[in-house]
Design a protein around this motif. Structure first.
Motif, PDB file in Angstrom:
ATOM      1  N   UNK A 537       0.823  -1.214   0.000  1.00 23.93           N
ATOM      2  CA  UNK A 537       0.000   0.000   0.000  1.00 23.93           C
ATOM      3  C   UNK A 537       0.855   1.262   0.000  1.00 23.93           C
ATOM      4  N   UNK A 538       1.961   1.248   0.786  1.00 23.04           N
ATOM      5  CA  UNK A 538       2.832   2.430   0.856  1.00 23.04           C
ATOM      6  C   UNK A 538       3.521   2.666  -0.490  1.00 23.04           C
ATOM      7  N   UNK A 539       3.881   1.584  -1.167  1.00 22.47           N
ATOM      8  CA  UNK A 539       4.487   1.724  -2.499  1.00 22.47           C
ATOM      9  C   UNK A 539       3.514   2.428  -3.446  1.00 22.47           C
ATOM     10  N   UNK A 540       2.239   2.033  -3.393  1.00 20.44           N
ATOM     11  CA  UNK A 540       1.223   2.650  -4.246  1.00 20.44           C
ATOM     12  C   UNK A 540       0.980   4.110  -3.868  1.00 20.44           C
ATOM     13  N   UNK A 541       0.922   4.379  -2.547  1.00 19.32           N
ATOM     14  CA  UNK A 541       0.640   5.739  -2.084  1.00 19.32           C
ATOM     15  C   UNK A 541       1.751   6.718  -2.453  1.00 19.32           C
ATOM     16  N   UNK A 542       3.000   6.256  -2.357  1.00 18.05           N
ATOM     17  CA  UNK A 542       4.140   7.162  -2.557  1.00 18.05           C
ATOM     18  C   UNK A 542       4.717   7.082  -3.973  1.00 18.05           C
ATOM     19  N   UNK A 543       4.144   6.186  -4.809  1.00 16.91           N
ATOM     20  CA  UNK A 543       4.656   5.989  -6.178  1.00 16.91           C
ATOM     21  C   UNK A 543       6.129   5.574  -6.176  1.00 16.91           C
ATOM     22  N   UNK A 544       6.522   4.821  -5.151  1.00 21.45           N
ATOM     23  CA  UNK A 544       7.891   4.353  -5.043  1.00 21.45           C
ATOM     24  C   UNK A 544       8.145   3.247  -6.078  1.00 21.45           C
ATOM     25  N   UNK A 545       9.305   3.317  -6.729  1.00 22.18           N
ATOM     26  CA  UNK A 545       9.691   2.271  -7.676  1.00 22.18           C
ATOM     27  C   UNK A 545      10.311   1.128  -6.873  1.00 22.18           C
ATOM     28  N   UNK A 546       9.605   0.001  -6.801  1.00 24.20           N
ATOM     29  CA  UNK A 546       9.970  -1.054  -5.856  1.00 24.20           C
ATOM     30  C   UNK A 546      11.329  -1.691  -6.132  1.00 24.20           C
ATOM     31  N   UNK A 547      11.809  -1.663  -7.381  1.00 25.78           N
ATOM     32  CA  UNK A 547      13.085  -2.336  -7.666  1.00 25.78           C
ATOM     33  C   UNK A 547      14.277  -1.628  -7.032  1.00 25.78           C
ATOM     34  N   UNK A 548      14.068  -0.407  -6.519  1.00 33.10           N
ATOM     35  CA  UNK A 548      15.153   0.309  -5.840  1.00 33.10           C
ATOM     36  C   UNK A 548      15.090   0.153  -4.315  1.00 33.10           C
ATOM     37  N   UNK A 549      14.109  -0.612  -3.821  1.00 33.22           N
ATOM     38  CA  UNK A 549      14.002  -0.877  -2.383  1.00 33.22           C
ATOM     39  C   UNK A 549      14.829  -2.108  -2.042  1.00 33.22           C
ATOM     40  N   UNK A 550      15.571  -2.029  -0.922  1.00 31.37           N
ATOM     41  CA  UNK A 550      16.329  -3.190  -0.443  1.00 31.37           C
ATOM     42  C   UNK A 550      16.096  -3.299   1.068  1.00 31.37           C
ATOM     43  N   UNK A 551      15.344  -4.308   1.482  1.00 24.64           N
ATOM     44  CA  UNK A 551      15.095  -4.548   2.899  1.00 24.64           C
ATOM     45  C   UNK A 551      16.194  -5.448   3.456  1.00 24.64           C
ATOM     46  N   UNK A 552      16.738  -5.060   4.611  1.00 25.46           N
ATOM     47  CA  UNK A 552      17.813  -5.835   5.246  1.00 25.46           C
ATOM     48  C   UNK A 552      17.251  -6.645   6.414  1.00 25.46           C
ATOM     49  N   UNK A 553      17.561  -7.957   6.402  1.00 27.51           N
ATOM     50  CA  UNK A 553      17.127  -8.875   7.457  1.00 27.51           C
ATOM     51  C   UNK A 553      18.350  -9.616   7.972  1.00 27.51           C
ATOM     52  N   UNK A 554      18.504  -9.682   9.294  1.00 25.93           N
ATOM     53  CA  UNK A 554      19.668 -10.381   9.849  1.00 25.93           C
ATOM     54  C   UNK A 554      19.473 -11.892   9.749  1.00 25.93           C
ATOM     55  N   UNK A 555      20.599 -12.607   9.775  1.00 28.26           N
ATOM     56  CA  UNK A 555      20.548 -14.074   9.736  1.00 28.26           C
ATOM     57  C   UNK A 555      19.728 -14.636  10.884  1.00 28.26           C
ATOM     58  N   UNK A 556      19.936 -14.078  12.080  1.00 26.58           N
ATOM     59  CA  UNK A 556      19.253 -14.596  13.269  1.00 26.58           C
ATOM     60  C   UNK A 556      17.748 -14.450  13.131  1.00 26.58           C
ATOM     61  N   UNK A 557      17.314 -13.268  12.677  1.00 24.15           N
ATOM     62  CA  UNK A 557      15.886 -13.029  12.490  1.00 24.15           C
ATOM     63  C   UNK A 557      15.322 -13.981  11.440  1.00 24.15           C
ATOM     64  N   UNK A 558      16.069 -14.176  10.362  1.00 22.45           N
ATOM     65  CA  UNK A 558      15.620 -15.047   9.281  1.00 22.45           C
ATOM     66  C   UNK A 558      15.357 -16.457   9.788  1.00 22.45           C
ATOM     67  N   UNK A 559      16.269 -16.989  10.595  1.00 24.65           N
ATOM     68  CA  UNK A 559      16.152 -18.376  11.036  1.00 24.65           C
ATOM     69  C   UNK A 559      15.203 -18.531  12.219  1.00 24.65           C
ATOM     70  N   UNK A 560      15.126 -17.515  13.079  1.00 27.27           N
ATOM     71  CA  UNK A 560      14.228 -17.611  14.223  1.00 27.27           C
ATOM     72  C   UNK A 560      12.768 -17.550  13.792  1.00 27.27           C
ATOM     73  N   UNK A 561      12.506 -16.896  12.690  1.00 26.90           N
ATOM     74  CA  UNK A 561      11.128 -16.791  12.181  1.00 26.90           C
ATOM     75  C   UNK A 561      11.110 -17.279  10.732  1.00 26.90           C
ATOM     76  N   UNK A 562      11.591 -18.499  10.525  1.00 26.77           N
ATOM     77  CA  UNK A 562      11.827 -18.986   9.168  1.00 26.77           C
ATOM     78  C   UNK A 562      10.538 -19.033   8.342  1.00 26.77           C
ATOM     79  N   UNK A 563       9.455 -19.569   8.921  1.00 25.11           N
ATOM     80  CA  UNK A 563       8.210 -19.681   8.163  1.00 25.11           C
ATOM     81  C   UNK A 563       7.682 -18.307   7.772  1.00 25.11           C
TER      82      UNK A 563
END
Length: 681
Positions: A537-563
């Motif tokens: 929704x925020x991408x649509x509201x702000x007209x953000x071009x999504x291919x320039x977004x990069x979300x950072x997730x730590x290894x620990x977070x990735x594995x602790x909440x794998x599903x």
């Protein structure tokens, strides 16, 4: 005017004309003949007109008379009809009353029939009650002491009727010794009119030696003085109900997995122990120990929940063995345990206990056919030094446990005053965070990301900063964990993303070339099922071009909440959003899941970069990570770059992007825009 009156007047008028006319004729004999003729014509016409008028009047008056007669007749008929209607209504009312009376009589008759049937059934039921009821029917004559009891007594106790009719023998040998006093007290209270019904619960001994629970109730027949002369009632076997109640009490008070007391029971016992010390005034200490297993979630995820449950059982047994059965041990949820026990003045017994536990956990635990290693971080608070109530002691023990965990795990830590200050600081930070958004205290800083080969600006990492009106600048290391614990990270994280996307749009309007913008995600955001939809929704509201977004997730977070992570990563892939795995090398560091998960970028942790030009192992590991990442088509960012030598080595290793103080620390919005003006983006 009546018809006959008109006739009379007509006759008078004709007579009058018969006299007048001859006279006129005689008079005109003398006069001119022409005048006479005219007068004669006029008289004749008048006579005819008058005759016609009288004729018509007679006809009209005749009809009126007929109408009057008919009207009179109609009125008489109407009156008669009204009388008939009234009579009909009276008859209808009488009929309805008779019908209602008949219905009431019929209802009363049916009720009498039902009552008669109920009485008959009741009499039959009463006849069968003593023989067929599950209860034992008894009766005691208070005057002569005679005692009657029904045959059901035998099926419950196995005693024959001839063996047990003596009430004194029942009291002496059959009622459980611990319950006799209570039985007699209940009976005495009723006979003294302290209760309106006699009832008592006790155990009886069967002929086989087995004890059963009995619920006894009854009422007395009293004389005019109010003295009981006859007591009768029933006995019910409630053994099964008691067993169920005990099971329910156990389930309500004990952990089903480990069979240890649960948190509610332990806190109740702890409160009672504190109350006893305060009431007695004795100088006595109680230690409250908060234990949390280290890396339990990793074990659970890797080996499965069944192994995790078995591990908790083994750990519960170890704690109970070390603490002793006379002290209280509880599993309060997940992998957390709580213990309270008497404490020596110098806490030596608590220190010895903690050391014993550490030694026990140093050995591998055999779970099924596997050997599992685990440890525990322990926090300890002491009554009354660290708190006078249960909640304070619990909170302080929890704080000490976190200090032990943050100190490297597999440690124990006593609560201290500096931790108290830390708790107060945390409380102030939490309070300030709750109003930080509405007070416009949060800011976004931007740290440049540089392409290694051309040394050009290729993006920014957006970082959250907090300048509190009350506390001043608060470090993210302080406020972000608290924001996560309180779930304030949800609204704060949403504000950060919306602010960054909006600002990116402003920069694009000013003509700057597109670049990558990176944002860190919290584990709480990843676990929030609505987060993916919020981003869309925020991408649509702000007209953000999504291919320039990069979300950072730590290894620990990735594995602790794998599903949750996999579901969210797939959502990002659908939206064409890039994902960077942050702090790579500090956690699982498995290229197997990197190959299978939709991750675009790997960020090598600063701990490897710090000694890359001094330590050959760190250098080789970093080079290996970059090489393998490129082979599976992942881009690599090195973070924490602070020296020219590090930059040169990373350039030779063909690292894609670098960020760190060597190029720039995180800067304000205005400074970031200045960089964009003078860059070649």
């Amino acid at each position: 005017m009546r018809k006959r009156d008109i006739k009379q007047k007509l006759q008078i008028y004709v007579l009058f004309q018969s006299i007048v006319f001859p006279l006129m004729l005689l008079l005109f004999q003398i006069g001119k003949k022409s005048i006479f003729i005219h007068v004669s014509y006029i008289s004749i016409v008048l006579i005819l007109v008058i005759l016609i008028i009288f004729y018509l009047s007679i006809k009209i008056l005749g009809k009126n008379e007929r109408i009057d007669e008919l009207t009179t007749l109609k009125n008489e008929l109407t009156n008669e009809e009204n009388k008939l209607q009234k009579s009909y209504e009276e008859l209808s009312s009488v009929y309805e009353e008779l019908a209602a009376t008949e219905e009431e009589l019929r209802s009363q008759f049916e009720e009498l029939q039902k009552s008669e049937e109920a009485l008959r059934v009741s009499e039959e039921r009463y006849k069968l009650a003593v023989e067929a009821a599950n209860d034992v029917i008894w009766e005691l004559n208070m005057k002569n002491g005679s005692f009657f009891i029904s045959e059901r007594w035998k099926s419950i106790t196995e005693y024959s009727m001839n063996e047990d009719l003596n009430l004194k023998e029942i009291l002496k040998y059959i009622i459980h010794p611990e319950d006799r006093k209570m039985f007699l007290q209940d009976l005495k209270r009723y006979l003294n009119k302290e209760t309106i019904l006699y009832q008592s619960t006790f155990r009886i001994k069967c002929k086989s030696g087995q004890y059963k629970w009995i619920y006894n109730r009854g009422k007395a027949q009293r004389n005019y003085e109010g003295k009981a002369i006859m007591l009768s009632g029933s006995l019910t076997d409630i053994t099964e109900r008691k067993i169920i109640e005990e099971k329910m009490m156990h389930l309500a008070s004990y952990d089903q997995l480990t069979n240890l007391p649960n948190k509610g029971l332990l806190l109740k016992e702890l409160q009672e122990s504190i109350d006893n010390i305060l009431e007695s005034g004795i100088d006595k200490n109680i230690a409250v120990m908060f234990l949390d297993l280290d890396n339990f979630k990793k074990i659970n995820d890797i080996l499965g929940h069944n192994y995790g449950d078995q591990l908790l059982k083994v750990v519960a047994g170890i704690i109970e063995l070390c603490v002793g059965e006379t002290n209280y041990t509880s599993r309060i949820g997940g992998d957390e345990f709580l213990v309270f026990l008497p404490c020596d003045e110098d806490c030596s017994n608590i220190i010895n206990l903690c050391e014993t536990m550490r030694r026990m956990f140093n050995n591998p635990l055999e779970i099924g056919n596997k050997h599992v290693y685990t440890s525990a971080s322990i926090g300890i608070s002491i009554f009354p030094k660290d708190g006078m109530d249960v909640n304070t002691l619990l909170k302080n023990a929890d704080t000490a446990m976190y200090r032990a965990k943050n100190s490297g795990k597999n440690k124990y830590c006593f609560f201290t005053n500096d931790m108290r200050e830390e708790v107060m600081r945390r409380s102030e930070i939490e309070k300030g965070l709750r109003t930080a958004l509405e007070n416009n205290e949060l800011q976004v800083y931007y740290q440049p990301q540089i392409n290694v080969n051309g040394r050009k600006l290729v993006g920014f990492e957006a970082l959250l900063r907090w300048n509190s009106k009350e506390l001043g600048w608060v470090s993210p290391a302080e406020f972000i964990p608290i924001a996560e614990e309180t779930w304030l990270i949800i609204p704060i994280g949403e504000w950060l993303i919306k602010t960054v996307f909006t600002q990116y749009g402003e920069w694009m309007k000013k003509g700057y070339s597109p670049f990558t913008i990176a944002i860190n995600l919290s584990v709480i955001q990843i676990q929030n099922k609505d987060f993916g939809e919020f981003v869309r929704k925020i991408i649509l509201e702000t007209n953000m071009v999504s291919k320039y977004i990069e979300f950072e997730i730590t290894e620990t977070i990735l594995m602790e909440s794998l599903e949750c992570s996999i579901e969210l990563l797939n959502k990002f892939r659908e939206l064409d959003i890039k994902v960077a795995l942050d702090d790579f090398g500090t956690g699982y560091s498995s290229f197997n899941y990197l190959k299978n998960l939709p991750i675009n970028t790997i960020k090598i942790d600063k701990s490897f970069i710090d000694n890359i030009n001094l330590n050959s192992s760190d250098k080789d590991i970093t080079h290996g990570i970059i090489t393998l990442a490129h082979k599976i088509n992942k881009e690599v960012i090195a973070e924490g770059v602070e020296e020219e030598g590090q930059v040169s080595l990373l350039e030779n290793m063909q690292c894609d992007r670098i960020q760190g103080y060597y190029f720039s620390k995180p800067v304000s919005l205005e400074a970031a825009e200045e960089m964009l003006k003078y860059s070649n983006i």
